[in-house]
Design an enzyme around this catalytic site. Structure first.
Site, PDB file in Angstrom:
ATOM      1  N   ASP A 140       0.820  -1.203   0.000  1.00 16.24           N
ATOM      2  CA  ASP A 140       0.000   0.000   0.000  1.00 16.24           C
ATOM      3  C   ASP A 140       0.860   1.261   0.000  1.00 16.24           C
ATOM      4  OD1 ASP A 140      -3.129   0.746   0.714  1.00 16.24           O
ATOM      5  OD2 ASP A 140      -1.723   2.220   1.473  1.00 16.24           O
ATOM      6  N   ILE A 171      -5.535   1.899  -0.447  1.00 17.50           N
ATOM      7  CA  ILE A 171      -5.352   1.283  -1.759  1.00 17.50           C
ATOM      8  C   ILE A 171      -5.562  -0.223  -1.676  1.00 17.50           C
ATOM      9  CG2 ILE A 171      -3.718   0.917  -3.645  1.00 17.50           C
ATOM     10  CD1 ILE A 171      -2.422   3.588  -2.887  1.00 17.50           C
ATOM     11  N   ASP A 172      -5.017  -0.857  -0.660  1.00 18.85           N
ATOM     12  CA  ASP A 172      -5.215  -2.292  -0.480  1.00 18.85           C
ATOM     13  C   ASP A 172      -6.692  -2.650  -0.417  1.00 18.85           C
ATOM     14  OD1 ASP A 172      -2.718  -3.547  -0.492  1.00 18.85           O
ATOM     15  OD2 ASP A 172      -2.327  -3.090   1.608  1.00 18.85           O
ATOM     16  N   ARG A 173      -7.423  -1.950   0.414  1.00 20.45           N
ATOM     17  CA  ARG A 173      -8.824  -2.310   0.640  1.00 20.45           C
ATOM     18  C   ARG A 173      -9.685  -2.025  -0.597  1.00 20.45           C
ATOM     19  NH1 ARG A 173     -10.126  -3.206   6.176  1.00 20.45           N
ATOM     20  NH2 ARG A 173      -8.259  -3.064   7.445  1.00 20.45           N
ATOM     21  N   GLY A 176      -9.063  -4.750  -2.986  1.00 21.06           N
ATOM     22  CA  GLY A 176      -9.806  -5.944  -2.594  1.00 21.06           C
ATOM     23  C   GLY A 176     -11.249  -5.894  -3.054  1.00 21.06           C
TER      24      GLY A 176
END
Length: 429
Positions: A140, A171-173, A176
């Site tokens: 991230d 950004i990660d979430r 996802g």
């Protein structure tokens, strides 16, 4: 446990770690999918991030609820053969390994889809499936830096060095969620055609979308605003300036857009802090009436970048601040809400599980974890009337479902025992 969600009956084999892949799995689990999380025999490394109970940190639990844990040593031929043996019983593979790792472990799309042609295979990487950085490791914070999100935010630490957005892995979430969306679309396509497919999602693509108005190019706008700014930023950088000096260049552009921030930002009150979220002239006029403000920021031709107007803006902001210091944050918010103005007290995240509205809206779900006991977790993002979503179970203790899953996949007790003896899998017992 039976699930009534729209993905009930869909089985997903998840090879995931950290945030993006695990969060996609949580979202799909809430939709009814049966998520089998494949972990190394020692467990995912993040199990012990901030853990009080070994292997059961809240960070890991929040990103892996709703799943079952299957431990496999994928570094061995027998572990890879086990995946090949059980893959016909799965609809989806979800993974967020660096590009090339899955192929090295013999679980890439070409290999697994040859065994199960109906397989939907979702690949989350840092930089996408092609280009010079395809094999580059991503996270991230790296995506924040590469994409410009970090620079756009303009935060610096006590040393004047770049500082990331730290409260969550945005950004990660979001990546996802993009993966979960793609998987649902691919499953719909398979329902119509009988064909599986591979899909790619990357942290960089997601980060670019989060900044889409800044990243996009448009000649008229760019010649007036973008090009002069980027020229000044590059000149500063090339002169050897420190990062905080470069960040100041962007901050100096802020007054151009500062007029409406009188009504869209944070203030102190007598007790606590408040934010105003007025984006319409109607809401701004309501705030003016409540606070007795007589600013001219909504008049035609008002230029917030003009030095004289910048002094006026500061004076108006001080006037608003002085007025808000007369009452507590809760009192002001009640007044603004009654008048239809978006506003909120600035709350602490640790308080939100007991927030009256959060509780009444059913946004927190009670559960019982086998190792840590009773807990309340954030519930599903989507609520559906005919196929209810549900947070079905807490995050799994390590290897707690290995035996159960493998027996469901057609292995027998002697097979499981032999794999345990060979060190290919582990079981909770």
């Amino acid at each position: 446990m039976a699930h009534t969600g729209p993905l009930a009956g869909i089985r997903i084999l998840e090879f995931s770690q950290i945030v993006a892949g695990p969060f996609a799995g949580v979202a799909l689990s809430d939709m009814g999918a049966d998520i089998i999380k494949v972990e190394p025999l020692r467990g995912e490394d993040r199990r012990n991030s901030g853990a009080v109970v070994p292997n059961e940190g809240k960070y890991f639990q929040s990103l892996n609820r709703g799943k079952r844990s299957l431990t496999v040593d994928l570094g061995t031929p027998d572990g890879q053969a086990l995946i090949h043996r059980i893959i016909p019983g799965f609809d989806v593979v979800l993974l967020n390994y660096r590009a090339g790792v899955a192929e090295r472990l013999n679980i890439g799309y070409e290999r697994l889809s040859a065994i199960n042609p109906r397989l939907v295979y979702a690949n989350i990487t840092g930089f996408g499936e092609k280009g010079p950085h395809v094999h580059r490791a991503g996270s991230d914070i790296v995506a924040q830096a590469y994409s410009g999100l970090m620079a756009a935010e303009g935060k610096v630490d006590e040393h004047g060095a770049p500082q990331s957005l730290q409260s969550s892995t945005f950004i990660d979430r979001t990546t996802g969620l993009a993966a979960a969306m793609g998987i649902c679309a691919a499953l719909l396509h398979r329902e119509r055609t009988g064909k599986g497919q591979e899909l790619h999602v990357s942290l960089l693509q997601t980060a670019l979308e989060l900044l889409s108005d800044k990243v996009m190019r448009e000649p008229v706008h760019d010649s007036v605003l973008r090009d002069p700014l980027i020229a000044e930023l590059h000149e500063k950088r090339d002169s050897g300036a420190r990062y905080d000096e470069i960040a100041d260049v962007r901050k100096q552009q802020a007054p151009r857009f500062a007029s409406h921030r009188l009504f869209y930002g944070g203030y102190h009150t007598r007790r606590g802090a408040i934010v105003l979220g007025a984006l319409t002239m109607q809401n701004r006029n309501t705030i003016r009436r409540i606070l007795g403000l007589d600013d001219t920021t909504d008049t035609a031709g008002f230029n917030a970048a003009d030095p004289e107007n910048r002094r006026l803006l500061e004076a108006w902001r001080e006037s608003i601040q002085a007025k808000l210091l007369e009452r507590d944050a809760e009192e002001w918010v009640a007044t603004f809400i009654e008048a239809g103005v978006p506003a909120s007290v600035v709350q602490q995240p640790e308080d939100l599980a007991d927030d009256p509205h959060v509780v009444a809206a059913g946004m927190m779900i009670p559960m019982e974890h086998a190792m840590t006991g009773p807990q309340r977790v954030v519930g599903p993002l989507v609520h559906m009337s005919l196929t209810p979503t549900e947070a079905l179970r807490p995050a799994p203790p390590l290897a707690s479902h290995t035996r159960e899953v493998l027996l469901e996949c057609g292995l027998d007790e002697s097979d499981v025992g032999a794999l345990v003896a060979a060190g290919v899998i582990s079981t909770a017992d």
